[in-house]
Design an enzyme around this catalytic site. Structure first.
Site, PDB file in Angstrom:
ATOM      1  N   CYS A   5       0.803  -1.222   0.000  1.00  0.00           N
ATOM      2  CA  CYS A   5       0.000   0.000   0.000  1.00  0.00           C
ATOM      3  C   CYS A   5       0.839   1.276   0.000  1.00  0.00           C
ATOM      4  CB  CYS A   5      -1.002  -0.004   1.145  1.00  0.00           C
ATOM      5  SG  CYS A   5      -0.278   0.044   2.803  1.00  0.00           S
ATOM      6  N   HIS A  46      -2.480   0.888   6.833  1.00  0.00           N
ATOM      7  CA  HIS A  46      -2.872   0.883   5.421  1.00  0.00           C
ATOM      8  C   HIS A  46      -3.117   2.314   4.966  1.00  0.00           C
ATOM      9  CE1 HIS A  46      -4.183  -1.080   1.787  1.00  0.00           C
ATOM     10  NE2 HIS A  46      -5.273  -0.344   1.777  1.00  0.00           N
ATOM     11  N   HIS A  79      -5.926   2.081  -3.940  1.00  0.00           N
ATOM     12  CA  HIS A  79      -4.908   1.567  -3.027  1.00  0.00           C
ATOM     13  C   HIS A  79      -4.475   0.194  -3.495  1.00  0.00           C
ATOM     14  CE1 HIS A  79      -7.832  -1.141  -0.764  1.00  0.00           C
ATOM     15  NE2 HIS A  79      -8.594  -0.457  -1.598  1.00  0.00           N
TER      16      HIS A  79
END
Length: 169
Positions: A62, A116, A134
């Protein structure tokens, strides 16, 4: 001699420890736009997830994905999702999000620890609901929504990279 080396190493670690914990953004953030960021990011839809990488030929994790996309526009972000978050440019209200802002979530477990990151692609300014691109463990580079159950309960916050956060007093 060993004591001098140990002392020097201790000083280096103490002084660089703060540098690693602070968000450092380098580059010309005044010329890039949210649209530029999104257009660049969209080129990688479907690229597989690969932990610890930021290479379109091999895959992205990510933060590797966000770092790579911004780097293409000469903006250098820190390498980890946790270090990409900046309290100085935090956005408190999701209705104030803009395309290109970074959004942060906890990892696989619901917690307050960032694990994340994604890039905002679309925002409903009335509700604060947003879409983001993402690199997901299960789907690779994809677009998800803030209302998806998985992300809704893991949302931690957002920050702006492409300019100042404007707040009304």
């Amino acid at each position: 001699m060993k004591i001098k080396i140990a002392t020097i190493l201790a000083i280096i670690l103490m002084t660089t420890g703060n540098a690693f914990s602070q968000t450092v953004i380098k580059g010309n953030i005044s010329t890039a736009t949210g649209k530029d960021i999104i257009n660049s990011a969209m080129e990688y839809i479907g690229t597989p997830y690969r932990y610890g990488t930021m290479n379109p030929a091999r895959g992205f994790d990510c933060s590797g994905f966000t770092s790579y996309v911004f780097k293409k526009l000469d903006i250098t972000l820190p390498r980890t999702s946790r270090s990409q978050y900046s309290k100085e440019t935090a956005i408190d209200d999701c209705r104030d999000l803009k395309k290109g802002d970074l959004v942060f979530f906890s990892g696989s477990k619901v917690s307050k620890r960032i694990g994340h990151v994604g890039i905002v692609t679309k925002v409903n300014p009335e509700t604060g609901e947003f879409s983001f691109i993402h690199s997901s463990c299960s789907e690779g580079v994809t677009i998800s929504h803030s209302t998806d159950a998985y992300y809704a309960k893991r949302y931690i916050g957002a920050c702006r990279i492409l300019g100042p956060v404007i707040t009304e007093e």
